[in-house]
Design a protein around this motif. Structure first.
Motif, mmCIF file in Angstrom:
data_model
loop_
_atom_site.group_PDB
_atom_site.id
_atom_site.type_symbol
_atom_site.label_atom_id
_atom_site.label_comp_id
_atom_site.label_asym_id
_atom_site.label_seq_id
_atom_site.Cartn_x
_atom_site.Cartn_y
_atom_site.Cartn_z
ATOM 1 N N ASN A 93 -5.756 46.765 93.447
ATOM 2 C CA ASN A 93 -6.199 47.963 94.157
ATOM 3 C C ASN A 93 -5.001 48.886 94.329
ATOM 4 O O ASN A 93 -4.181 48.713 95.234
ATOM 5 N N LEU A 94 -4.881 49.883 93.459
ATOM 6 C CA LEU A 94 -3.719 50.766 93.426
ATOM 7 C C LEU A 94 -3.948 51.990 94.296
ATOM 8 O O LEU A 94 -5.003 52.614 94.241
ATOM 9 N N ASP A 95 -2.954 52.335 95.082
ATOM 10 C CA ASP A 95 -2.971 53.533 95.905
ATOM 11 C C ASP A 95 -1.899 54.475 95.367
ATOM 12 O O ASP A 95 -0.698 54.239 95.532
ATOM 13 N N ILE A 96 -2.333 55.558 94.698
ATOM 14 C CA ILE A 96 -1.397 56.462 94.026
ATOM 15 C C ILE A 96 -1.155 57.729 94.823
ATOM 16 O O ILE A 96 -0.633 58.708 94.293
ATOM 17 N N PHE A 97 -1.519 57.728 96.104
ATOM 18 C CA PHE A 97 -1.361 58.951 96.895
ATOM 19 C C PHE A 97 0.106 59.360 96.991
ATOM 20 O O PHE A 97 0.434 60.549 96.959
ATOM 21 N N TYR A 98 1.008 58.379 97.094
ATOM 22 C CA TYR A 98 2.429 58.671 97.260
ATOM 23 C C TYR A 98 3.189 58.702 95.935
ATOM 24 O O TYR A 98 4.414 58.656 95.933
ATOM 25 N N PHE A 99 2.492 58.744 94.812
ATOM 26 C CA PHE A 99 3.144 58.846 93.512
ATOM 27 C C PHE A 99 4.098 60.035 93.499
ATOM 28 O O PHE A 99 3.757 61.128 93.980
ATOM 29 N N PRO A 100 5.352 59.907 92.972
ATOM 30 C CA PRO A 100 5.931 58.738 92.291
ATOM 31 C C PRO A 100 6.762 57.846 93.203
ATOM 32 O O PRO A 100 7.580 57.062 92.720
ATOM 33 N N PHE A 101 6.582 57.976 94.518
ATOM 34 C CA PHE A 101 7.324 57.139 95.464
ATOM 35 C C PHE A 101 6.397 56.074 96.043
ATOM 36 O O PHE A 101 6.487 55.734 97.228
ATOM 37 N N ASP A 102 5.512 55.570 95.216
ATOM 38 C CA ASP A 102 4.498 54.639 95.695
ATOM 39 C C ASP A 102 4.948 53.194 95.583
ATOM 40 O O ASP A 102 5.775 52.831 94.746
ATOM 41 N N GLN A 103 4.381 52.377 96.448
ATOM 42 C CA GLN A 103 4.518 50.931 96.411
ATOM 43 C C GLN A 103 3.130 50.320 96.290
ATOM 44 O O GLN A 103 2.197 50.783 96.953
ATOM 45 N N GLN A 104 3.017 49.312 95.456
ATOM 46 C CA GLN A 104 1.726 48.682 95.207
ATOM 47 C C GLN A 104 1.786 47.215 95.611
ATOM 48 O O GLN A 104 2.826 46.554 95.447
ATOM 49 N N ASN A 105 0.675 46.731 96.126
ATOM 50 C CA ASN A 105 0.556 45.323 96.509
ATOM 51 C C ASN A 105 -0.593 44.709 95.720
ATOM 52 O O ASN A 105 -1.761 45.069 95.924
ATOM 53 N N CYS A 106 -0.246 43.812 94.830
ATOM 54 C CA CYS A 106 -1.236 43.144 93.990
ATOM 55 C C CYS A 106 -1.267 41.656 94.328
ATOM 56 O O CYS A 106 -0.283 41.097 94.823
ATOM 57 N N ASP A 155 0.698 64.662 81.270
ATOM 58 C CA ASP A 155 0.624 63.267 80.822
ATOM 59 C C ASP A 155 1.393 62.324 81.732
ATOM 60 O O ASP A 155 1.140 61.110 81.725
ATOM 61 N N LEU A 156 2.346 62.837 82.490
ATOM 62 C CA LEU A 156 3.125 61.990 83.383
ATOM 63 C C LEU A 156 2.414 61.734 84.707
ATOM 64 O O LEU A 156 2.829 60.859 85.466
ATOM 65 N N LEU A 157 1.360 62.474 84.988
ATOM 66 C CA LEU A 157 0.639 62.327 86.248
ATOM 67 C C LEU A 157 -0.478 61.306 86.111
ATOM 68 O O LEU A 157 -1.009 61.086 85.018
ATOM 69 N N PRO A 158 -0.861 60.631 87.186
ATOM 70 C CA PRO A 158 -1.995 59.699 87.133
ATOM 71 C C PRO A 158 -3.274 60.402 86.721
ATOM 72 O O PRO A 158 -3.516 61.560 87.090
ATOM 73 N N ALA A 159 -4.082 59.686 85.939
ATOM 74 C CA ALA A 159 -5.305 60.291 85.411
ATOM 75 C C ALA A 159 -6.418 60.358 86.447
ATOM 76 O O ALA A 159 -7.359 61.133 86.299
ATOM 77 N N THR A 160 -6.337 59.544 87.494
ATOM 78 C CA THR A 160 -7.391 59.528 88.506
ATOM 79 C C THR A 160 -6.775 59.724 89.877
ATOM 80 O O THR A 160 -5.577 59.565 90.079
ATOM 81 N N GLY A 161 -7.636 60.049 90.839
ATOM 82 C CA GLY A 161 -7.167 60.214 92.199
ATOM 83 C C GLY A 161 -6.476 61.553 92.403
ATOM 84 O O GLY A 161 -6.334 62.373 91.497
ATOM 85 N N THR A 162 -6.025 61.747 93.623
ATOM 86 C CA THR A 162 -5.310 62.973 93.990
ATOM 87 C C THR A 162 -3.998 62.568 94.652
ATOM 88 O O THR A 162 -3.932 62.428 95.884
ATOM 89 N N PRO A 163 -2.963 62.365 93.855
ATOM 90 C CA PRO A 163 -1.672 62.012 94.449
ATOM 91 C C PRO A 163 -1.058 63.188 95.182
ATOM 92 O O PRO A 163 -1.418 64.350 94.956
ATOM 93 N N LEU A 164 -0.119 62.893 96.046
ATOM 94 C CA LEU A 164 0.528 63.927 96.837
ATOM 95 C C LEU A 164 1.298 64.911 95.968
ATOM 96 O O LEU A 164 1.415 66.091 96.312
#
Length: 437
Positions: A159-172, A294-303
């Motif tokens: 479950n990826l949270d890309i809101f803080y991209f590119p300073f994001d942390q993911q927990n898998c 192309d460098l941005l996530p394809a889904t969601g609305t990151p900050l």
């Protein structure tokens, strides 16, 4: 229990009881002449379809450990994490044991994994077919401890949270569980401590790829399926993206373009260069966004997308402000309308010094190059009642009106520029605070 094992009269060695109840010991008296005789293990190999226990009421304990050697891909659109693991499984096989003193000091043997019983451990979050290569070997100690290591490419749900991209942390999560054996037949344990797994994984992937490993934690909840209860170990893998690529390619160029747009306010408003310059800058920013898409996530609305939209809005607002000021200057130099009394008073207040004494009421008018008799809406209308202004007087009146509207345009330009800077500073600080949290 010994009656369950078929008799092998032709073997050079046999499985003999060693006085430990139902535990078997291998006779390796012929190892010094012929090496390890496979016939000695044949009875064990024939029983590989059965769980290796001497008492089926006792569950087999399988210890699990793994090394996260690579994070291959994080797919934000499909919410998938692709990683490469080295998985270590350890369990006891009471059907295999020998005395090292009688076997030339051999404490460990390697046996092909296809000849032994293997626990059916799998990862619950895995979304691909098992990509584990075949043909690996197991290592068996003289006490019957079996260790099986296998590499595995795992594509797991995360479950990826890309809101803080590119300073994001993911927990898998990586959950190890048995597919067939309940807690009555198999229990899972840890072969290493979690901190050992974390340190070893960090050493392997410390300077590689886009992601870095932060920590690994574990939990041991039970999995209930109907009336069956399964043992499982859940590992929480925390990873963090390295943002340097995106800072250099996205944030820095965008910041430069916005800064150039802010400095363009210092171009003379009366000139014809500010509007074309801002339009060119706006087109360049749109081309930049298309190239970096192309460098941005394809889904969601990151900050960062909100940040780019904010920068684009600021540049559009600055262009509209320039168009407005250009319109005012054009209006002032072609056909200036009469200036209302309230606007004239406001203009005098904005252009006069802050510390104006009571004995200097006309200092603001002098700064505009105007005399009290030529200020529209003040004395001039009274003095001109019943008079028809001459050509010279009408020309001076128009000239002073033009100066008033030009001065008003400059005041509005300065005011809107300060509002632009204030809004830009507040917006950027807000985005930075959100990123830092």
């Amino acid at each position: 229990q010994e009656g369950l094992w078929p008799a092998e009269p032709s073997l050079t060695g046999s499985l003999l009881s060693a006085g430990r109840g139902n535990t078997f010991t291998i006779n390796c008296s012929g190892f010094d002449r012929h090496g390890v005789d496979p016939a000695v293990f044949q009875a064990v190999f024939d029983r590989k379809a059965f769980r290796p226990v001497t008492n089926h009421s006792i569950p087999t304990r399988v210890n699990i450990s793994f090394t996260l050697s690579a994070i291959l891909e994080v797919d934000a659109q499909l919410q998938l994490l692709t990683s490469f693991l080295w998985i270590d499984l350890t369990w006891d096989n009471p059907s295999i044991s020998w005395n090292p003193e009688e076997c030339l000091g051999i404490n460990e043997l390697s046996v092909s994994a296809e000849h032994l019983w293997l626990p059916d451990i799998f990862i619950l979050e895995s979304m691909n077919v098992n990509l584990t290569p075949s043909g690996f070997t197991t290592f068996i100690s003289s006490e019957g401890r079996v260790k099986y290591s296998m590499p595995m490419r795992v594509t797991s749900i995360c479950n990826l949270d890309i809101f803080y991209f590119p300073f994001d942390q993911q927990n898998c999560t990586l959950t190890f569980c048995s597919f067939l054996y309940t807690v009555d037949s198999m229990l899972l344990g840890m072969d290493k401590e979690v901190w050992e797994i974390t340190n070893l994984s960090r050493k392997v992937i410390w300077t590689r790829g886009e992601w870095e490993l932060l920590s690994i934690n574990k939990a041991t909840p039970k999995l209930s399926v109907g009336t069956s209860l399964y043992d499982q170990i859940m590992f929480y893998v925390a990873i963090r993206r390295r943002p340097s690529l995106y800072i250099i390619n996205l944030l820095v160029p965008s910041g430069f373009l916005v800064a150039i747009d802010a400095f363009s306010f210092y171009l003379p408003a009366e000139g014809q260069n500010r509007v074309p310059f801002k339009i060119t800058l706006l087109l360049g920013y749109n081309v930049f966004l298309l190239m970096m898409n192309d460098l941005l996530p394809a889904t969601g609305t990151p900050l960062i997308s909100v940040y780019f939209a904010l920068c684009l809005s600021l540049m559009v607002a600055s262009l509209l402000e320039t168009v407005f000021i250009t319109y005012l200057l054009h209006l002032a130099t072609t056909q200036p309308p009469p200036m209302p009394q309230w606007l004239h008073s406001l203009l005098l207040y904005c252009t006069s010094p802050r510390k104006q004494g009571p004995a200097e009421p006309q200092e603001g008018n002098k700064s505009l190059g105007l005399s009290p008799t030529h200020l529209p809406g003040l004395k001039e209308p009274v003095e001109l009642v019943g008079k028809v202004p001459g050509p010279r007087e009408a020309e001076l009146r128009k000239q002073h009106l033009v100066e008033l509207w030009v001065q008003f345009s400059h005041v509005m330009d300065t005011l809107l520029f300060r509002l632009y800077l204030l809004f830009m500073a507040c917006s950027i600080i807000t985005v930075i605070v959100l990123w830092s949290t």
